[in-house]
Design an enzyme around this catalytic site. Structure first.
Site, PDB file in Angstrom:
ATOM      1  N   ARG A 121       0.836  -1.212   0.000  1.00 13.78           N
ATOM      2  CA  ARG A 121       0.000   0.000   0.000  1.00 13.78           C
ATOM      3  C   ARG A 121       0.870   1.262   0.000  1.00 13.78           C
ATOM      4  NH1 ARG A 121      -2.048   1.685   4.574  1.00 13.78           N
ATOM      5  NH2 ARG A 121      -2.467  -0.420   5.320  1.00 13.78           N
ATOM      6  N   TYR A 165     -14.559  16.463 -17.407  1.00 13.54           N
ATOM      7  CA  TYR A 165     -14.942  15.048 -17.458  1.00 13.54           C
ATOM      8  C   TYR A 165     -16.134  14.836 -16.513  1.00 13.54           C
ATOM      9  CZ  TYR A 165     -14.307   9.985 -17.194  1.00 13.54           C
ATOM     10  OH  TYR A 165     -14.492   8.647 -17.246  1.00 13.54           O
ATOM     11  N   ASP A 196      -5.811  18.548 -15.425  1.00 22.82           N
ATOM     12  CA  ASP A 196      -6.052  17.191 -15.908  1.00 22.82           C
ATOM     13  C   ASP A 196      -5.543  17.165 -17.347  1.00 22.82           C
ATOM     14  OD1 ASP A 196      -7.117  14.910 -17.109  1.00 22.82           O
ATOM     15  OD2 ASP A 196      -8.900  14.897 -15.846  1.00 22.82           O
ATOM     16  N   LYS A 210      -6.078   6.019 -20.277  1.00 23.08           N
ATOM     17  CA  LYS A 210      -6.276   6.504 -21.642  1.00 23.08           C
ATOM     18  C   LYS A 210      -4.941   6.467 -22.411  1.00 23.08           C
ATOM     19  CE  LYS A 210     -10.262   7.143 -19.784  1.00 23.08           C
ATOM     20  NZ  LYS A 210     -10.682   8.430 -19.229  1.00 23.08           N
TER      21      LYS A 210
HETATM   22  C1  PLP Z   1     -11.224   8.890 -18.046  1.00 21.31           C
HETATM   23  C2  PLP Z   1     -10.946  10.245 -17.490  1.00 21.31           C
HETATM   24  C3  PLP Z   1     -10.904  10.459 -16.115  1.00 21.31           C
HETATM   25  C4  PLP Z   1     -11.167   9.358 -15.122  1.00 21.31           C
HETATM   26  O1  PLP Z   1     -10.203   8.378 -15.203  1.00 21.31           O
HETATM   27  P1  PLP Z   1     -10.449   6.834 -14.776  1.00 21.31           P
HETATM   28  O2  PLP Z   1      -9.134   6.213 -15.080  1.00 21.31           O
HETATM   29  O3  PLP Z   1     -11.576   6.321 -15.600  1.00 21.31           O
HETATM   30  O4  PLP Z   1     -10.787   6.859 -13.333  1.00 21.31           O
HETATM   31  C5  PLP Z   1     -10.626  11.740 -15.669  1.00 21.31           C
HETATM   32  N1  PLP Z   1     -10.399  12.753 -16.519  1.00 21.31           N
HETATM   33  C6  PLP Z   1     -10.447  12.585 -17.848  1.00 21.31           C
HETATM   34  C7  PLP Z   1     -10.216  13.750 -18.738  1.00 21.31           C
HETATM   35  C8  PLP Z   1     -10.721  11.329 -18.387  1.00 21.31           C
HETATM   36  O5  PLP Z   1     -10.782  11.149 -19.708  1.00 21.31           O
END
Ligand code: PLP
Length: 400
Positions: A61, A115, A188, A213
């Site tokens: 952890r 998002y 982000d 992604k």
């Molecule tokens: C997919 C996504 C998230 C969330 O990510 P997860 O890996 O699904 O928890 C946050 N911000 C953006 C821009 C995303 O495309």
């Protein structure tokens, strides 16, 4: 158990073959280390590792060598001092918010166009815990400044390229506004990926990724990561020891493997997206195409200066003219090369209907305010050849 020769079959089954001393070699590819615990020569060594006065690992952890390799790779690509990995992008966003000082009584300023789950995290979870959330169009810098002055947030949270409208954030301008008013800037950077943009070099304090992604890139792992200063990373590390939103070593290994081809994939995805965006823009069934590479995009010049000609991202969205839900669903079902699956940034081309998926948890009024009509389709371009993608879209749009 150092010598097993006198031990029973049952004990040998447990310990045989394990804990061989490491040889004088270095594996070329990082191994997967699924171990939860570690052994040290002495209890003093273990004590020093716990105290973080000597490097090492004590418990899964807290940290793990495979996860650490992924963190170091992301920190390097983001030009950051350090990075902290998480089990998902949402865990990374949540932790960065807590790490920068979001708590009861604090306020947060965020971009309107976020998002969907981030929107909901702010407005349906943090807002019930005494956090005040304000959302503005971050393209309006005067409005950002006046809201910073009035609400004194601990942070400003934006997406470098927003979802699903592909607005581009002026990260350098937002960083100086945020800092002038005592707020941290959280970016982000999922849609841009570190190939297009390094938010920390533009003044941001945290660069956050859903590594699910582009970083991993193959649609087979859920992961998140925050790149930041060593000081901030130490806070995130202590926080995650308590919360345990950790990335597992198997997922970290896949994500690290994905990173190696990030520039090759994203370059092709950017080429595909621009070509498809231009084609869609001239199609009679399409009302509007959102992609920063188009001259018609309000942030085209900003994207050019921030991304320095490396591309404009692999995602676009477009509105099918006068389409209701039924017509959009039939379009999605007619696609053959593009897959109607809920994710983005993969090697596969993926189509998504924001109103019923990523932005489903917003009310109809919230979607209208953000600017997400029923006929909007988001397309994340894969690495297939653009001719096949265009033929697929043409057939689906023109299907009677
Ligand atoms: C997919 C996504 C998230 C969330 O990510 P997860 O890996 O699904 O928890 C946050 N911000 C953006 C821009 C995303 O495309």
């Amino acid at each position: 158990m150092k010598d097993l020769s006198g031990a029973s079959f049952q004990t040998r089954a447990v310990h045989a073959g394990e804990r061989a001393p490491r040889g004088e070699f270095t594996p070329v590819a990082t191994p997967i280390w699924p171990t939860v615990g570690y052994l040290y020569e002495s209890m003093d060594d273990l004590d020093a590792v716990f105290a973080r006065t000597r490097p090492g690992h004590v418990y899964l952890r807290y940290s793990n060598p495979t996860v650490e390799a992924f963190e170091n790779a992301v920190a390097n690509l983001e030009r950051a001092e350090a990075a902290q990995a998480y089990g998902s992008g949402m865990a990374a966003i949540h932790s960065a918010l807590l790490g920068c000082g979001v708590k009861a009584g604090a306020s947060v300023l965020a971009a309107l166009d976020l998002y969907g789950a981030t929107h909901t995290l702010l407005n349906s979870l943090l807002s019930t815990m005494g956090v005040t959330v304000h959302m503005v169009d971050v393209g309006d810098l005067d409005r950002v400044e006046s809201t910073l002055r009035e609400t004194k947030p601990v942070c400003l949270l934006v997406e470098s390229i927003s979802n699903p409208l592909l607005k581009v954030a002026d990260v350098p301008a937002l960083a100086s506004l945020a800092h002038r008013h005592g707020a941290s800037l959280l970016v982000d950077n999922t849609f841009a990926s570190p190939w297009l943009c390094n938010p920390l070099t533009l003044g941001a304090d945290y660069a956050i990724h859903s590594a699910t992604k582009y970083l991993s890139g193959h649609g087979d792992v859920l992961a998140g990561v925050v790149a930041t200063t060593q000081e901030n990373k130490n806070k995130l590390f202590e926080l995650n020891k308590l919360v345990g939103s950790v990335l597992g070593p198997f997922e970290a290994w896949l994500a690290l493997r994905g990173l190696k081809t990030l520039p090759l994939r994203v370059k092709q995805q950017c080429v595909n997206a621009l070509q498809v965006a231009k084609w869609l823009e001239s199609h009679p069934r399409v009302r509007k195409v959102n992609h920063p590479g188009l001259l018609s995009h309000p942030h085209h010049a900003l994207a050019e200066s921030l991304f320095q000609g490396r591309g404009y991202g692999g995602v676009l969205s477009f509105e099918i003219k006068d389409a209701d839900r039924e017509q959009v669903f039939r379009f999605m079902e007619s696609l053959r090369v593009c897959l109607p699956a809920t994710t983005l940034g993969d090697i596969y081309s993926l189509a998504l209907h924001p109103a019923t998926s990523s932005h489903r948890s917003l009310t109809e009024e919230e979607r209208a305010r953000v600017g997400i009509p029923e006929g909007l389709v988001r397309l994340s371009l894969g690495i297939e050849s653009p001719e096949d993608i265009l033929a697929d879209l043409k057939a689906a749009l023109e299907k009677k």
